[in-house]
Write an enzyme that holds these catalytic residues in place. Structure first.
Site, short mmCIF file in Angstrom:
data_model
loop_
_atom_site.label_atom_id
_atom_site.label_comp_id
_atom_site.label_asym_id
_atom_site.label_seq_id
_atom_site.Cartn_x
_atom_site.Cartn_y
_atom_site.Cartn_z
N CYS A 148 -7.32 2.53 10.54
CA CYS A 148 -8.78 2.55 10.45
C CYS A 148 -9.42 2.09 11.75
CB CYS A 148 -9.25 1.69 9.28
SG CYS A 148 -8.77 -0.04 9.38
N HIS A 169 -11.11 -4.08 7.22
CA HIS A 169 -11.25 -2.63 7.30
C HIS A 169 -12.35 -2.30 8.29
CE1 HIS A 169 -10.92 1.52 6.15
NE2 HIS A 169 -12.19 1.58 5.77
#
Length: 961
Positions: free
Chosen positions: A240, A907
């Site tokens: 990510c 994230h």
């Protein structure tokens, strides 16, 4: 009846056969369909012209159908374009082949028939799938043209089996015949998107549909064909951090112009070529797949930066720097192969021309006012963020590991424990407070074997250079440990304080009524060497005699006053060198923590001889008594001296069985507090000390108590004046130069003074000093050897020549000294002020907010909180020189990276601006999208501005655009 039934039974067979035939027909051009499925799509402009477009298109009917339709759903399966809830229509007859409950239904899109305006579902890439309703609609109705609702760039002709071009030439001009249809589709798409999101949140299904998966959603302005499609990127395993950076890079107009210019004719290295493919897949006419797989580009990048291989989490800012550096290095290497010189104006790489800026660092001396300006290039600005300091925690008691008590040593019963006191340094005197608060002194008398204990009043203590003085706590510790024997290490004197009562109780248990006095028969010059001494002990009690002690004290004072310095020097010369060295070292240690009066008396000379008197010791004192004069020629004494020195340095281990080594007593591992950064191990899962290796401190918050923290405030803090002082003082060149000249002048002046003083000592310099060159010239004219008058002149000429020669020597010596001084580097540290400004504004401004930090203990922490930023930012107040002719440094937000979570795990998501190229400052014409790996959804600008940004990308607004 039976025949009719047979005929009816054959009907579905024919349908199946027709489907198989259509399947074969749809698979006839495998090259085109296969290439499209793989993502290697050719441009739509290169397709052949369709002969059915002008005949089959019914534009008015299609526009009316779009305006009148309330919901965009498939007419066969009733599946919506955005909801995709999988509900069946009543007329579907429960056929499994066309049911939306099929798992493959997620890979379908809505297609609009350009002849009747009917909505039917089909494949996301191409509508010619074998189980698509759009193919069935075309076969039943004989309609040939369709357009995809989610991506109006896709127009398909079933008879031609190819994509239709977006633009068509009409009277030499390229026009899009379906531009009105596209505008209506775009307007309905945004309205249905908002209503669908609201319905999902109200119905409670927001967990699935709140992150709407806009697979191939139309985000580009069709009139401005330089837009792009925001498409998701496949997560390759904790990538990510990579996907969020790539989404922002793909949204930058300057990079798109470079990689898509002339269809990528300027091919670069492997990394640039793989990046060009990614840009090609985001073109509006190439939006045939929902998600892009960046495996090829990521693998090419990892070959240059292997630290990003694997499935570990990394910092997105670190990846951005490595990626830009790799692209720039690759381009520079290719230019060197092609023979492009670095002096060329076009020698700047693509990365430098897009992201490259320049800062100017101005340092001014506060003494002389001299200033220096240094220019430094940058690709991004890393701005520190003010944060709130966590409140100081209550000091917790430090729990030090207790010493492991050794098992008691077995000693013969006839040997008293008191005999172990002989292992203490010879003549050691302990003082301690008894229960009445008076000082109890232990004296060692070499003439008597009996010990005496008496209360003493506090008074001056006479010390010698070979006396070691320790504090009260150390004295009580040594007294409490005297019953178990001395372990040979002075570290035992460092320990918890033991009261006098406890010590007396311990000594009574061992059969010792009071503190013991040791009689030293033979003293050795080492604190840890066992002397030939005997200690008198028994049941007899030691009576204190204050008067006797006072008399002894007076005799000691008189003896000190009558000492002669010669005797002292003679006594010092007879001492062993090793002993004197140790005594000096111990005397320095005795000054620590002692009274001023005692410290002064420690500098006196040792007056003691063999028949010394008892020594009076004050409170909190431990004294090592002096030793007898022993010749260092004795082998045994030499060995003992060596043992003494090695004991002090810690390089010798005595062979005594009673010796206990406490050298590693304080070598305890430092334990850290806080969670650990990184993947948990088995030890962490089971509660074992995984924290000792790496830890994470408590998350900190942004300090917005005084003013709200913003990017402008961080820029102001970055460009404010900074004072350089102390260790950070500036090396001023001007002050160094002035000091150097001043020293040269002083040196020259001193040389002149020395030469004058030396010439003055000869006695004739003053007489001939004023004549100088004139007398020399006269001597040069008188060169007749017969002239007797010249004799004196020649002799004077010799003196003159000697004088001139000596002057030349002094001058050459002075010049040589000046040259030596000039070669010496003289640095002068001065307090100065430093200010950093932006000298050159880059086309793309990258701002990195320092949210991650590491303290001195190596603990990592993240700074949580919102840092305010604007869509448009002006850098004129942070520039070094005001912009006059060029465009002002005004930037508009292009995208950002946000990190959610902690240091252990989190994230990265990206917010990017989609749609047309930015030409105005009006933000109403553009849409913003939140991209989390493969998921894309449209968001408002307000939500973007309220995100916790980590990296910001700003594009400069030029007037020519």
């Amino acid at each position: 009846m039976g025949k009719k039934a047979k005929k009816k039974a054959r009907a579905p067979t024919k349908e199946i056969q027709t489907m198989e035939i259509s399947k074969k027909v749809s698979e006839e051009p495998p090259s085109q369909a296969g290439e499209i499925a793989e993502g290697d799509v050719k441009a739509v402009k290169e397709t052949q012209a369709c002969v059915h477009f002008d005949k089959a298109l019914n534009l008015e009917k299609v526009l009316d159908k779009i305006k009148s339709s309330r919901q965009i759903k498939c007419a066969e399966c009733n599946e919506g374009v955005y909801g995709k809830r999988g509900t069946k229509a009543k007329g579907s007859k429960g056929k499994k082949d066309f049911s939306s409950s099929d798992p493959k239904s997620n890979n379908k899109a809505i297609w609009l028939c350009l002849e009747c305006g009917c909505y039917v579902c089909g494949g996301v890439g191409l509508p010619n799938g074998p189980q698509s309703h759009v193919l069935r609609h075309s076969r039943v109705t004989r309609h040939r043209l369709v357009i995809q609702w989610e991506n109006p760039q896709l127009r398909w002709c079933f008879p031609c089996q190819l994509l239709l071009p977006v633009e068509k030439e009409d009277n030499g001009e390229k026009k899009d015949v379906l531009s009105e249809v596209v505008k209506l589709i775009k307007g309905r798409s945004l309205n249905n998107l908002a209503s669908s999101d609201i319905e999902d949140q109200c119905s409670g299904s927001g967990s699935i549909t709140s992150d709407i998966k806009l697979e191939g959603a139309v985000t580009s302005d069709i009139e401005a064909r330089d837009g792009y499609v925001v498409r998701g990127l496949v997560n390759l395993g904790n990538t990510c951090f990579f996907n969020s950076i790539m989404q922002n890079l793909l949204s930058l107009d300057r990079l798109r112009d470079h990689f898509l210019k002339e269809n990528g004719s300027g091919v670069g290295g492997p990394l640039a070529s793989s990046l060009r493919k990614l840009f090609t897949e985001t073109k509006p006419e190439a939006g045939l797949k929902s998600v892009i797989n960046p495996r090829a580009f990521f693998g090419s990048f990892c070959s240059k930066a292997p630290q990003f291989r694997g499935y570990d989490q990394h910092d997105s800012h670190e990846l951005l720097r490595c990626l830009l550096d790799s692209l720039s290095t690759e381009e520079s290497a290719l230019r060197k192969k092609r023979g492009v010189s670095d002096n060329d104006e076009k020698s700047t790489t693509l990365i430098e021309s897009v992201f490259g800026g320049e800062t100017s660092s101005i340092v001014s001396c506060m003494e002389c006012g001299h200033s220096s300006k240094v220019y430094e290039p940058f690709l991004d600005l890393s701005l520190p963020v003010p944060f709130k300091k966590s409140p100081p925690k209550k000091p917790q008691p430090v729990s030090r590991a207790k010493k492991a008590k050794l098992p008691p040593k077995r000693v013969p019963k006839n040997v008293s424990k008191v005999s172990k006191v002989s292992k203490v340094l010879p003549g050691m005197v302990l003082s301690e407070l008894n229960s009445s608060g008076k000082s109890m002194a232990v004296t060692a008398d070499s003439d008597t074997s009996c010990s005496s204990l008496a209360p003493l009043d506090n008074g001056p203590v006479l010390e010698t250079p070979s006396v070691l003085t320790l504090d009260n706590n150390q004295a009580s510790e040594s007294a409490s440990q005297s019953d178990t024997g001395f372990d040979g290490s002075w570290l035992d004197f460092i320990g918890p304080e033991t009261s006098g009562d406890e010590t007396n109780l311990d000594m009574q248990e061992d059969g010792i009524d009071n503190v013991i006095t040791a009689e030293v028969n033979q003293i050795v010059p080492s604190p840890n060497i066992v002397a030939n001494s005997s200690v008198s002990s028994g049941d007899q009690t030691l009576e204190g005699n204050t008067e006797r002690l006072m008399q002894d004290y007076e005799e000691i004072a008189k003896a000190e006053a009558n000492l002669d310095e010669k005797d002292v020097q003679a006594m010092q010369s007879d001492e062993c060198p090793a002993t004197s060295g140790i005594s000096a070292e111990f005397s320095q240690a005795s000054c620590i923590g002692c009274d001023p009066g005692i410290g002064e008396s420690s500098s006196s000379v040792n007056p003691w001889d063999e028949e010394e008197l008892p020594l009076v010791v004050a409170d909190s004192q431990i004294l090592y008594m002096p030793y007898k004069e022993i010749s260092c020629n004795d082998k045994s004494v030499e060995g003992e001296c060596e043992a003494s020195s090695s004991f002090v340095t810690g390089d010798h281990e005595p062979q005594n069985s009673d010796f206990v080594d406490f050298g590693g007593l304080f070598d305890e591992p430092e334990t850290t507090e806080g969670p650990v950064f990184g993947p948990p191990s088995k030890a962490e899962a089971s509660g074992v000390g995984f924290m000792a290796f790496s830890s994470e401190s408590d998350p900190e918050e942004i300090d917005d108590s005084d003013l709200p923290v913003s990017v402008e405030r961080c820029l102001g803090h970055f460009t404010k004046h900074e004072i350089l002082s102390d260790d950070n003082a500036w090396n001023c060149e001007n002050c160094s130069k002035n000091l150097k000249l001043q020293r040269l002048r002083e040196k020259r002046k001193s040389n002149e003074d020395e030469s004058r003083s030396s010439n003055t000592s000869n006695g004739w310099v003053k007489e001939n000093e004023d004549e100088g060159f004139g007398e020399t010239e006269i001597l040069a004219v008188k060169q007749d050897p017969n002239d007797t008058s010249c004799v004196k002149d020649h002799s004077s000429d010799g003196r003159k020549a000697a004088r001139i020669h000596s002057a030349d020597e002094s001058e050459s010596k002075g010049t040589q000294d000046e040259d030596e001084d000039s070669e010496k580097v003289i640095t002068v540290k001065r307090d100065a002020t430093k200010k950093v400004l932006i000298n050159k504004a880059p086309p793309v401004l990258t701002i990195h907010l320092k949210r991650f930090s590491q303290d001195l203990r190596g603990r990592l922490s993240k700074l949580n909180g919102h840092v305010a930023f604007k869509e448009v930012i002006d850098l004129r107040q942070y520039m070094d020189s005001r912009c006059s002719g060029e465009d002002p440094p005004v930037y508009r937000l292009a995208g950002l990276v946000e990190h959610s979570g902690t240091m252990r795990g989190g994230h990265y998501v990206a917010y990017v601006r989609g749609g047309q190229r930015v030409k105005e400052t009006d933000s109403s014409s553009t849409a913003w999208y939140n991209v989390s790996d493969a998921y894309v959804r449209q968001v408002s600008l307000e939500k973007v501005l309220h995100s916790e940004a980590y990296i910001l990308f700003y594009e400069r607004i030029f007037s020519q655009e």
